[in-house]
Design a protein around this motif. Structure first.
Motif, short mmCIF file in Angstrom:
data_model
loop_
_atom_site.label_atom_id
_atom_site.label_comp_id
_atom_site.label_asym_id
_atom_site.label_seq_id
_atom_site.Cartn_x
_atom_site.Cartn_y
_atom_site.Cartn_z
N TYR A 46 -49.98 46.18 2.26
CA TYR A 46 -50.68 44.99 2.71
C TYR A 46 -50.71 44.02 1.54
O TYR A 46 -51.19 44.35 0.46
N VAL A 76 -50.79 39.66 4.87
CA VAL A 76 -52.19 39.56 5.28
C VAL A 76 -52.56 38.17 5.80
O VAL A 76 -53.50 38.04 6.58
N GLY A 117 -52.95 39.88 8.99
CA GLY A 117 -54.24 40.46 8.67
C GLY A 117 -54.15 41.94 8.36
O GLY A 117 -53.08 42.54 8.36
N VAL A 118 -55.28 42.52 8.08
CA VAL A 118 -55.40 43.96 7.80
C VAL A 118 -56.30 44.54 8.88
O VAL A 118 -57.36 43.97 9.16
N PRO A 158 -57.68 35.49 3.38
CA PRO A 158 -56.92 36.72 3.10
C PRO A 158 -56.34 36.79 1.69
O PRO A 158 -56.17 37.88 1.15
N ARG A 160 -54.08 42.53 -4.46
CA ARG A 160 -52.83 42.98 -3.86
C ARG A 160 -52.01 43.79 -4.84
O ARG A 160 -52.12 43.57 -6.03
#
Length: 105
Positions: free
Chosen positions: A4, A27, A31-32, A76, A81
């Motif tokens: 992600y 994301v 999205g997650v 996001p 990350r």
């Protein structure tokens, strides 16, 4: 294995190059899933929030005081990350330690 992150993030691209069988989920676009985000927050807590990002610096103090999960849902790019889901085990970031653990799987 699912990564992600952001498709234009250099760190996410490094992780994806090292993990050719992984799938990148952007994301911003996709999205997650809520369950993954809840597990990640339970495991990593405030470390899930990237407070060094340009997006974070653009927030005022009221916005910064919001719930981290709500902030990440609204922005996001605030998520640190990459968030890597390897068969249910979550890893955050792409440090040498994380890279060694994930590539050994």
């Amino acid at each position: 294995m699912i990564i992600y992150g952001l498709k234009n993030c250099d760190t996410c691209r490094k992780a994806l190059r090292s993990l050719p069988d992984a799938t990148l989920v952007d994301v911003r676009a996709d999205g997650v899933p809520d369950d993954v985000m809840a597990r990640a927050f339970a495991q990593f807590g405030a470390a899930l929030l990237n407070t060094r990002s340009t997006t974070w610096r653009g927030l005022d103090s009221q916005e910064r005081d919001q719930d981290p999960l709500a902030l990440i849902a609204a922005h996001p790019a605030l998520m640190k990350r990459p968030l890597i889901d390897a068969d249910g085990t979550l890893y955050l970031g792409w440090t040498k330690d994380v890279a060694a653990q994930v590539t050994a799987l």
